[in-house]
Design a protein around this motif. Structure first.
Motif, PDB file in Angstrom:
ATOM      1  N   VAL A 197       0.868  -1.175   0.000  1.00 12.75           N
ATOM      2  CA  VAL A 197       0.000   0.000   0.000  1.00 12.75           C
ATOM      3  C   VAL A 197       0.905   1.225   0.000  1.00 12.75           C
ATOM      4  O   VAL A 197       0.467   2.352   0.011  1.00 12.75           O
ATOM      5  N   LEU A 216      -8.609  -2.082  -6.192  1.00 19.44           N
ATOM      6  CA  LEU A 216      -9.186  -2.896  -5.116  1.00 19.44           C
ATOM      7  C   LEU A 216     -10.265  -3.841  -5.635  1.00 19.44           C
ATOM      8  O   LEU A 216     -10.911  -4.531  -4.841  1.00 19.44           O
ATOM      9  N   THR A 225      -1.999   6.958  -7.089  1.00 18.07           N
ATOM     10  CA  THR A 225      -1.357   7.129  -5.788  1.00 18.07           C
ATOM     11  C   THR A 225      -0.480   8.382  -5.794  1.00 18.07           C
ATOM     12  O   THR A 225      -0.300   9.030  -6.828  1.00 18.07           O
ATOM     13  N   VAL A 253      -5.805   3.791   2.238  1.00 16.44           N
ATOM     14  CA  VAL A 253      -6.976   2.989   1.911  1.00 16.44           C
ATOM     15  C   VAL A 253      -7.788   2.791   3.183  1.00 16.44           C
ATOM     16  O   VAL A 253      -7.251   2.296   4.198  1.00 16.44           O
ATOM     17  N   ARG A 257     -13.020  -0.501   3.045  1.00 12.65           N
ATOM     18  CA  ARG A 257     -12.992  -0.901   1.638  1.00 12.65           C
ATOM     19  C   ARG A 257     -12.348  -2.274   1.467  1.00 12.65           C
ATOM     20  O   ARG A 257     -12.684  -3.015   0.536  1.00 12.65           O
ATOM     21  N   CYS A 263     -13.375  -6.792  -2.935  1.00 11.93           N
ATOM     22  CA  CYS A 263     -11.925  -6.624  -2.767  1.00 11.93           C
ATOM     23  C   CYS A 263     -11.302  -7.950  -2.360  1.00 11.93           C
ATOM     24  O   CYS A 263     -11.199  -8.286  -1.173  1.00 11.93           O
ATOM     25  N   ILE A 266      -5.331  -6.542  -3.503  1.00  8.01           N
ATOM     26  CA  ILE A 266      -4.912  -5.210  -3.932  1.00  8.01           C
ATOM     27  C   ILE A 266      -3.886  -5.382  -5.041  1.00  8.01           C
ATOM     28  O   ILE A 266      -2.890  -6.092  -4.864  1.00  8.01           O
TER      29      ILE A 266
END
Length: 279
Positions: A197, A216, A225, A253, A257, A263, A266
């Motif tokens: 992430v 996701l 990002t 995030v 979520r 999801c 990722i």
């Protein structure tokens, strides 16, 4: 070696470069189809500041300033008997002379890493450094170098670092001579990225990463990002648009979520300045 380190054969320069083993993340490839080589994870990548002399300056110092019929390739080889295969047991390769003479390619004969003399593991006393390329095209413990009209015939130049068509396995490659077809050689790093992430992205050819995205929902939609390129100021100071280092990205995030049923994982991907997108 002393002549190179003294600057007699060219100006001493220091350049930040990211490079990888061509097998970086091969473990993931092997889950789809078994390949030849180590089961690398995502850690066969690193970034350092390398110090040395540009190969183009050294070649100019010995009178080689342009390709010719006799001068087409620059060959590099490591110590004799270093490895078990091949006629001499050396690890060797070659690059086009035009590539070697291109100042913007920043090809180095390097003797320092991060301001210190190379350690034995990293090629002491001298190694080649080809920004934007895989580690397998760089020679540690450089022992010999010459120019010729033909590419390298070293065992490892042919039998290491190739991407062959999907139907060609190792047996067929030997039987039909696929190893020797120059169009399947791996020289430059492909565009790639990894994540926590937050993560990194890199690419070859001197291009820069221009954005990184995450998904996701298994790639149905993508979110940009926050990207950092620490090398930008260095490239500007050097007066070049070439980028040889990785970029860093991160994003936030919301945990809710991740609990959503859509999801499952990722995903991340990177884009470079040539508009190449990581598959």
């Amino acid at each position: 070696m002393e002549q190179i380190a003294s600057g007699e054969w060219g100006t001493i320069v220091s350049i930040p470069v990211t490079f990888i083993c061509a097998g970086n993340r091969r473990k993931e490839q092997n889950l789809t189809k078994k390949t030849v080589g180590f089961d690398w994870g995502a850690g066969a990548v690193g970034n350092s500041v390398w110090t040395g002399v540009r190969l183009c300056d050294l070649l100019a110092a010995v009178g080689i300033t342009r390709p010719s019929k006799e001068h087409r390739f620059v060959h590099f080889e490591g110590p004799l008997g270093e490895l078990p295969q091949g006629k001499t047991g050396s690890y060797g390769t070659s690059i086009d002379l035009g590539w070697a003479l291109d100042r913007e390619r920043d090809v180095l004969l390097a003797f320092k890493q991060n301001g210190e003399l190379l350690t034995p593991d990293h090629g002491f006393p001298l190694r080649t450094l080809l920004p934007g390329c895989i580690g397998g095209r760089m020679i540690k413990w450089l022992s010999s170098m010459w120019v010729s009209d033909k590419p390298s015939e070293n065992h490892y130049h042919y039998f290491d670092n190739r991407v062959l068509p999907p139907h060609v396995d190792a047996d067929l490659a030997y039987a039909e001579g696929w190893w020797y077809k120059p169009e399947y050689i791996i020289n430059h790093m492909n565009i790639n990225s990894a994540m926590f992430v937050s993560g990194y992205g890199y690419t070859g050819g001197g291009h820069k990463i221009i954005r990184a995205e995450i998904s996701l929902d298994s790639g149905k939609s993508w979110e940009i990002t926050e990207l950092q390129r620490p090398e930008d100021e260095i490239a500007e100071a050097r007066g070049t648009d070439k980028h040889w280092c990785w970029a860093w990205w991160e994003t936030e995030v919301d945990m809710s979520r991740l609990l959503d049923s859509s999801c499952e994982e990722i995903c991340c991907r990177a884009w470079d300045s040539n508009q190449n997108c990581q598959p």
